[in-house]
Scaffold this active site. Structure first.
Site, mmCIF file in Angstrom:
data_model
loop_
_atom_site.group_PDB
_atom_site.id
_atom_site.type_symbol
_atom_site.label_atom_id
_atom_site.label_comp_id
_atom_site.label_asym_id
_atom_site.label_seq_id
_atom_site.Cartn_x
_atom_site.Cartn_y
_atom_site.Cartn_z
ATOM 1 N N LYS A 94 0.816 -1.229 0.000
ATOM 2 C CA LYS A 94 0.000 0.000 0.000
ATOM 3 C C LYS A 94 0.845 1.273 0.000
ATOM 4 O O LYS A 94 0.414 2.292 -0.513
ATOM 5 C CB LYS A 94 -0.953 0.007 1.193
ATOM 6 C CG LYS A 94 -2.145 -0.933 1.019
ATOM 7 C CD LYS A 94 -3.220 -0.661 2.058
ATOM 8 C CE LYS A 94 -4.482 -1.467 1.788
ATOM 9 N NZ LYS A 94 -4.319 -2.893 2.156
ATOM 10 N N GLU A 116 -10.754 7.148 4.365
ATOM 11 C CA GLU A 116 -11.359 6.272 5.358
ATOM 12 C C GLU A 116 -10.438 5.075 5.520
ATOM 13 O O GLU A 116 -9.568 4.833 4.689
ATOM 14 C CB GLU A 116 -12.737 5.784 4.886
ATOM 15 C CG GLU A 116 -12.703 4.655 3.860
ATOM 16 C CD GLU A 116 -12.220 5.105 2.489
ATOM 17 O OE1 GLU A 116 -12.259 6.319 2.210
ATOM 18 O OE2 GLU A 116 -11.795 4.231 1.698
ATOM 19 N N SER A 383 1.874 -9.649 -0.896
ATOM 20 C CA SER A 383 1.519 -8.229 -0.756
ATOM 21 C C SER A 383 1.843 -7.634 0.609
ATOM 22 O O SER A 383 2.041 -6.434 0.721
ATOM 23 C CB SER A 383 0.044 -8.025 -1.081
ATOM 24 O OG SER A 383 -0.773 -8.873 -0.291
HETATM 25 C C1 LIG Z 1 -5.156 -3.972 1.650
HETATM 26 C C2 LIG Z 1 -4.406 -5.199 1.356
HETATM 27 C C3 LIG Z 1 -4.761 -6.060 0.289
HETATM 28 C C4 LIG Z 1 -5.991 -5.861 -0.544
HETATM 29 O O1 LIG Z 1 -6.010 -4.727 -1.364
HETATM 30 P P1 LIG Z 1 -5.778 -4.795 -2.938
HETATM 31 O O2 LIG Z 1 -6.150 -3.417 -3.376
HETATM 32 O O3 LIG Z 1 -6.688 -5.840 -3.504
HETATM 33 O O4 LIG Z 1 -4.362 -5.120 -3.169
HETATM 34 C C5 LIG Z 1 -3.949 -7.160 0.026
HETATM 35 N N1 LIG Z 1 -2.866 -7.430 0.775
HETATM 36 C C6 LIG Z 1 -2.500 -6.655 1.822
HETATM 37 C C7 LIG Z 1 -1.296 -7.033 2.611
HETATM 38 C C8 LIG Z 1 -3.251 -5.519 2.147
HETATM 39 O O5 LIG Z 1 -2.897 -4.741 3.186
#
Ligand SMILES: *Cc1c(COP(=O)(O)O)cnc(C)c1O
Length: 399
Positions: A94, A116, A383
Site C-alpha cells: 500500500k 477512510e 503483498s
Molecule cells: C489492503 C491489502 C490487500 C488488498 O487490497 P488490494 O487493493 O486488492 O491489493 C492485500 N494485501 C495486503 C497485505 C493488504 O494490506
C-alpha cells in the site's frame, strides 16, 4: 515495448464497459481537475525523480524475488517464487500508491489528504506517506473498528494524523467512507481524497494502478536477469485489486504468462460469507464506478466477509472486470481454511509470516504447483507481512 493495456482507461475512465464516473456533475468537475493535474504532474521530471528516490531509499525498492525452495520441494511440482512486498517499509504494497497520492497532493498545493480506513492498513500507510511529505492527514474510522484494531490506531496517532471516530450507522467501514467523503466535499479545492485501491471514480483506478505497476516491472526484470525467462504463472490476491494489477500490468502483453487473481471464498461460495466479487458478482455500480458487484435485487451492496479484512469489499477494480471478460486474467477463489493452512505452511517452512490477504495467493499457488512440471515457475505477489494477523491466528488455532 508499448503496452496497449497502459493506454487504458479511455478519456472517460472506462476499461471496456467498466469504470467511469458515476457521480453528480459537481463531483465530476472535481475528479476531472484531479485527472488533469495528475496527467501534468506525472510527466514532470521532478515528480518522477522524487517518487523514484522515495521508492528506493524510503520504501526499500526494489523488493527481492525469493525462491521458496523448501515449500517448492515439498509440493513436488513447479517452483514457487515470492515478490517480497512484505519487506517494504510499513510492511505491505500500500505504501507504493500512498506515497504517489501524498506527493501528488503536495504538487497540487493541497493542504490536507483525507481517507477512510477499515482495519487501519490504508490509514497507516497514508499517515506514513503524509508524515514524510509534510502534509496534513485526516483518517475516518468506525468506532467499532477503532476498538478492534488497536495497534494500527496507535500508529496513526503517533504518525500525527487526525483520527476521526465515526459514530453514525454501522460504525464500520461503510459509514467511514460517507463520513470522510462529507468532510472532503467541504473543500475539495484544498483537500485530496486518497482512495486505497484501484476503485472509485476515474482517475483513481488508473492513478493507483500507475503507482503500483512498479511491482510487476521490477519482477519482470528480475526474472529475466535471474533465469533468462519469464514466470509461467503470476498470482496475487484481489480485494479492490491494487496489488494484483500492480504485478499483472507488466505481464499483460506476455501471452505465455498465465495471470491468476485470487478472491476470498470465506466460509464457502455456497454461503453468504465470502467476498468473491468476480466469481459470483453481477454488473452494477458502487462508489462512483461500474464493476462486478455482490449486490441484492435492488442493487444495494451485500454484506461481505473474509478472514482477511483487506479483502472484504463488495466491488472490484474496473480493470479486473475487463480483464476477466476478455479472458486475459483468470479469477479463482480460496476459502478461510485453505488460507489459514497456507499462512501456517509458509511460516513454518520458510520462516515468512504472510498477511492473511497474501496467504490467499500462497494457498492458490500451493494448489496449482503439484500439477505443473518442475521446470515451471509460479510467481506470487506477497503483498504484505502477517504481524497484524499473528495474534488472531494464534487464538483461532489455539497455539
Ligand atoms: C489492503 C491489502 C490487500 C488488498 O487490497 P488490494 O487493493 O486488492 O491489493 C492485500 N494485501 C495486503 C497485505 C493488504 O494490506
Amino acid at each position: 515495448m508499448t503496452n496497449r493495456f497502459l493506454e487504458m482507461p479511455d478519456t472517460n475512465g472506462y476499461f471496456g464497459e467498466y469504470g467511469g464516473q458515476i457521480i453528480p456533475p459537481e463531483l465530476k468537475t472535481i475528479m476531472d481537475e484531479i485527472s488533469a493535474a495528475y496527467e501534468t504532474v506525472r510527466q514532470t521530471e521532478t515528480f518522477q525523480q522524487e517518487l523514484q528516490e522515495l521508492y528506493a531509499d524510503y520504501v526499500g525498492r526494489p523488493s527481492p524475488i525469493y525462491h521458496a525452495s523448501r515449500l517448492s520441494k515439498k509440493l513436488g511440482g513447479a517452483g514457487i517464487y515470492l515478490k517480497r512486498e512484505d519487506l517494504n517499509h510499513t510492511g505491505a504494497h500500500k505504501i507504493n500508491h500512498c506515497l504517489g497520492e501524498a506527493l501528488l497532493a503536495k504538487y497540487m498545493g493541497k493542504t490536507k489528504v483525507l481517507a477512510e480506513t477499515g482495519a487501519g492498513q490504508h490509514g497507516v500507510a497514508l499517515a506514513t506517506a503524509c508524515a514524510l511529505v509534510g502534509i496534513d492527514c485526516e483518517i475516518h474510522m468506525g468506532e467499532i473498528d477503532i476498538a478492534k484494531e488497536h495497534p494500527n490506531v496507535t500508529k496513526m496517532k503517533i504518525l500525527g494524523c487526525d483520527l476521526i471516530p465515526v459514530t453514525r450507522g454501522t460504525r464500520t467501514l461503510k459509514d467511514a467512507v460517507d463520513s470522510a467523503f462529507d468532510e472532503y466535499l467541504k473543500d475539495p479545492v484544498n483537500f485530496l481524497y486518497a482512495i486505497g485501491s484501484v476503485v472509485g471514480p476515474h482517475p483513481f483506478p488508473k492513478m493507483v494502478r500507475d503507482f503500483q505497476q512498479i511491482v510487476g516491472h521490477e519482477a519482470r526484470e528480475q526474472f529475466l536477469t535471474k533465469f533468462g525467462a519469464l514466470p509461467d504463472v503470476v498470482t496475487a490476491c484481489v480485494g479492490g485489486g491494487s496489488n494484483a494489477i500492480g504485478i499483472f500490468t507488466a505481464f499483460l502483453e506476455d501471452d505465455a504468462v498465465e495471470l491468476v487473481g485470487v478472491e476470498p471464498a470465506g466460509k464457502g461460495l455456497d454461503t453468504p460469507d465470502h467476498a468473491a466479487t468476480l466469481t459470483l458478482g453481477s454488473k452494477g455500480s458502487l462508489h462512483g464506478f461500474k464493476c462486478y458487484n455482490l449486490q441484492d435485487d435492488q442493487g444495494e451492496p451485500l454484506p461481505v466477509y473474509s478472514i482477511a479484512s483487506g479483502l472484504d469489499y463488495p466491488g472490484v477494480g474496473p480493470q479486473h472486470c475487463y480483464l476477466k471478460d476478455i479472458g486475459r486474467v483468470r479469477y479463482e477463489s480460496i476459502n478461510d481454511q485453505e488460507c489459514l493452512d497456507a499462512f501456517m505452511t509458509l511460516s513454518r517452512m520458510e520462516g515468512i509470516i504472510p498477511a492473511l490477504e497474501s496467504a490467499h495467493a500462497v494457498a492458490y499457488a500451493m494448489k496449482l504447483a503439484p500439477s505443473l512440471p518442475k521446470d515451471q515457475r509460479i510467481l506470487i505477489n506477497l503483498s504484505g507481512r502477517g504481524d497484524k494477523d499473528a495474534d488472531f491466528v494464534a487464538d483461532r488455532l489455539n497455539l
